[in-house]
Design a protein around this motif. Sequence first.
Motif, PDB file in Angstrom:
ATOM      1  N   ALA A 173       0.826  -1.204   0.000  1.00 27.23           N
ATOM      2  CA  ALA A 173       0.000   0.000   0.000  1.00 27.23           C
ATOM      3  C   ALA A 173       0.857   1.249   0.000  1.00 27.23           C
ATOM      4  CB  ALA A 173      -0.932  -0.002   1.216  1.00 27.23           C
ATOM      5  N   GLY A 174       2.043   1.197   0.607  1.00 21.82           N
ATOM      6  CA  GLY A 174       2.905   2.365   0.667  1.00 21.82           C
ATOM      7  C   GLY A 174       3.854   2.492  -0.508  1.00 21.82           C
ATOM      8  N   MET A 175       3.935   1.468  -1.354  1.00 22.98           N
ATOM      9  CA  MET A 175       4.862   1.509  -2.481  1.00 22.98           C
ATOM     10  C   MET A 175       4.356   2.476  -3.539  1.00 22.98           C
ATOM     11  SD  MET A 175       5.933  -2.456  -2.851  1.00 22.98           S
ATOM     12  CE  MET A 175       7.086  -2.151  -4.151  1.00 22.98           C
ATOM     13  N   GLY A 176       5.284   3.209  -4.128  1.00 20.48           N
ATOM     14  CA  GLY A 176       4.913   4.124  -5.189  1.00 20.48           C
ATOM     15  C   GLY A 176       4.337   5.439  -4.689  1.00 20.48           C
ATOM     16  N   GLN A 177       4.292   5.644  -3.406  1.00 18.89           N
ATOM     17  CA  GLN A 177       3.765   6.871  -2.857  1.00 18.89           C
ATOM     18  C   GLN A 177       4.852   7.938  -2.845  1.00 18.89           C
ATOM     19  OE1 GLN A 177       0.510   7.449  -1.517  1.00 18.89           O
ATOM     20  NE2 GLN A 177       0.062   5.549  -2.573  1.00 18.89           N
ATOM     21  N   ASP A 178       4.532   9.131  -3.316  1.00 18.22           N
ATOM     22  CA  ASP A 178       5.446  10.253  -3.223  1.00 18.22           C
ATOM     23  C   ASP A 178       5.379  10.816  -1.808  1.00 18.22           C
ATOM     24  OD1 ASP A 178       6.306  10.216  -5.889  1.00 18.22           O
ATOM     25  OD2 ASP A 178       4.546  11.350  -6.542  1.00 18.22           O
ATOM     26  N   PRO A 179       6.485  11.372  -1.313  1.00 16.81           N
ATOM     27  CA  PRO A 179       6.456  11.945   0.032  1.00 16.81           C
ATOM     28  C   PRO A 179       5.577  13.196   0.078  1.00 16.81           C
ATOM     29  CG  PRO A 179       8.577  12.352  -1.014  1.00 16.81           C
ATOM     30  CD  PRO A 179       7.798  11.458  -1.933  1.00 16.81           C
ATOM     31  N   LEU A 180       5.028  13.452   1.255  1.00 22.28           N
ATOM     32  CA  LEU A 180       4.254  14.668   1.447  1.00 22.28           C
ATOM     33  C   LEU A 180       5.173  15.877   1.330  1.00 22.28           C
ATOM     34  CD1 LEU A 180       2.114  13.627   4.539  1.00 22.28           C
ATOM     35  CD2 LEU A 180       1.426  13.628   2.150  1.00 22.28           C
ATOM     36  N   ARG A 181       4.651  16.977   0.837  1.00 22.34           N
ATOM     37  CA  ARG A 181       5.406  18.234   0.768  1.00 22.34           C
ATOM     38  C   ARG A 181       4.923  19.112   1.902  1.00 22.34           C
ATOM     39  NH1 ARG A 181       3.641  18.417  -5.164  1.00 22.34           N
ATOM     40  NH2 ARG A 181       4.974  16.806  -6.050  1.00 22.34           N
ATOM     41  N   PHE A 206       5.411  29.384  19.919  1.00 24.25           N
ATOM     42  CA  PHE A 206       4.854  29.839  18.660  1.00 24.25           C
ATOM     43  C   PHE A 206       3.827  28.831  18.174  1.00 24.25           C
ATOM     44  CE2 PHE A 206       9.208  31.333  18.807  1.00 24.25           C
ATOM     45  CZ  PHE A 206       9.090  32.667  18.453  1.00 24.25           C
ATOM     46  N   ASN A 207       2.828  29.313  17.473  1.00 26.40           N
ATOM     47  CA  ASN A 207       1.978  28.441  16.677  1.00 26.40           C
ATOM     48  C   ASN A 207       2.592  28.409  15.285  1.00 26.40           C
ATOM     49  OD1 ASN A 207      -0.059  27.338  18.198  1.00 26.40           O
ATOM     50  ND2 ASN A 207      -1.507  28.989  17.824  1.00 26.40           N
ATOM     51  N   VAL A 208       2.951  27.233  14.821  1.00 27.87           N
ATOM     52  CA  VAL A 208       3.495  27.072  13.483  1.00 27.87           C
ATOM     53  C   VAL A 208       2.392  26.528  12.596  1.00 27.87           C
ATOM     54  CG1 VAL A 208       5.195  25.857  12.076  1.00 27.87           C
ATOM     55  CG2 VAL A 208       5.799  26.632  14.354  1.00 27.87           C
ATOM     56  N   LYS A 209       2.150  27.218  11.499  1.00 30.04           N
ATOM     57  CA  LYS A 209       1.171  26.744  10.521  1.00 30.04           C
ATOM     58  C   LYS A 209       1.941  26.024   9.424  1.00 30.04           C
ATOM     59  CE  LYS A 209      -2.230  30.329  11.260  1.00 30.04           C
ATOM     60  NZ  LYS A 209      -3.014  31.423  10.644  1.00 30.04           N
ATOM     61  N   LEU A 210       1.608  24.746   9.243  1.00 28.11           N
ATOM     62  CA  LEU A 210       2.239  23.931   8.208  1.00 28.11           C
ATOM     63  C   LEU A 210       1.260  23.709   7.065  1.00 28.11           C
ATOM     64  CD1 LEU A 210       3.855  21.129  10.397  1.00 28.11           C
ATOM     65  CD2 LEU A 210       4.976  23.131   9.433  1.00 28.11           C
ATOM     66  N   ARG A 211       1.715  23.960   5.860  1.00 26.88           N
ATOM     67  CA  ARG A 211       0.918  23.629   4.677  1.00 26.88           C
ATOM     68  C   ARG A 211       1.419  22.278   4.188  1.00 26.88           C
ATOM     69  NH1 ARG A 211      -2.516  26.268   2.047  1.00 26.88           N
ATOM     70  NH2 ARG A 211      -1.785  28.261   2.851  1.00 26.88           N
ATOM     71  N   ILE A 212       0.537  21.289   4.219  1.00 25.84           N
ATOM     72  CA  ILE A 212       0.891  19.928   3.826  1.00 25.84           C
ATOM     73  C   ILE A 212       0.207  19.621   2.505  1.00 25.84           C
ATOM     74  CG2 ILE A 212       0.824  17.497   4.486  1.00 25.84           C
ATOM     75  CD1 ILE A 212       0.683  18.488   7.405  1.00 25.84           C
ATOM     76  N   GLN A 213       1.003  19.273   1.509  1.00 28.59           N
ATOM     77  CA  GLN A 213       0.484  18.931   0.189  1.00 28.59           C
ATOM     78  C   GLN A 213       0.664  17.436  -0.044  1.00 28.59           C
ATOM     79  OE1 GLN A 213       2.822  21.503  -2.329  1.00 28.59           O
ATOM     80  NE2 GLN A 213       1.281  23.125  -2.223  1.00 28.59           N
ATOM     81  N   ASN A 214      -0.384  16.816  -0.544  1.00 28.74           N
ATOM     82  CA  ASN A 214      -0.381  15.386  -0.819  1.00 28.74           C
ATOM     83  C   ASN A 214      -0.389  15.167  -2.330  1.00 28.74           C
ATOM     84  OD1 ASN A 214      -0.777  12.653  -0.988  1.00 28.74           O
ATOM     85  ND2 ASN A 214      -2.769  12.641   0.025  1.00 28.74           N
TER      86      ASN A 214
END
Length: 163
Positions: free
Chosen positions: A27-35, A53-61
């Motif tokens: 299931a995890g094969m071929g998956q690109d890493p999250l940005r 601090f509050n850190v806001k992370l933008r996570i792209q899938n």
Amino acid sequence: MPAPDTRRALRLLCALLCVVFWLGGCAGMGQDPLRVNVAGLEPLQGEGMEMRFNVKLRIQNPNDAPVEFSGVSLQLDLNGQSFASGVSDQGGVVPRYGEAVVVVPLTVPAFAAVRQAFAFAGSAQAGSIPYEIRGRLAGGIGGGTRFVDHGKLSLPTEGLLGP
């Protein structure tokens, strides 16, 4: 020596576990890493000499499957040394070919801030600090999805280091 029924049950259990781990690996094969990118910082009230601090992370899938998570952990290193860390029980979903913003409170211990101030003052590259953010979105069958982002922070030096 275990009874034949017990040995058969153990073999069946081992075979079942092997199939489950094999399917999880597929299931995890071929998956690109999250940005992951820092989208913003907001100061919070600290305790004593620590900074928060509050850190806001933008996570792209960039994958065809959504990533569900039930918590976030984060570690920030500056100049190759531990600087801040944080956790959040925020949950959600990063949709397939989509993005989400996650907020994580980070704590900077006083000694880490002082250590970095001295390192920055003695650095030949006073305007550029290497950083690395490591984290994990908790949840899912595999226990979560790890992510890493690194680069250099460019700080303004005009007026800070004299004329």
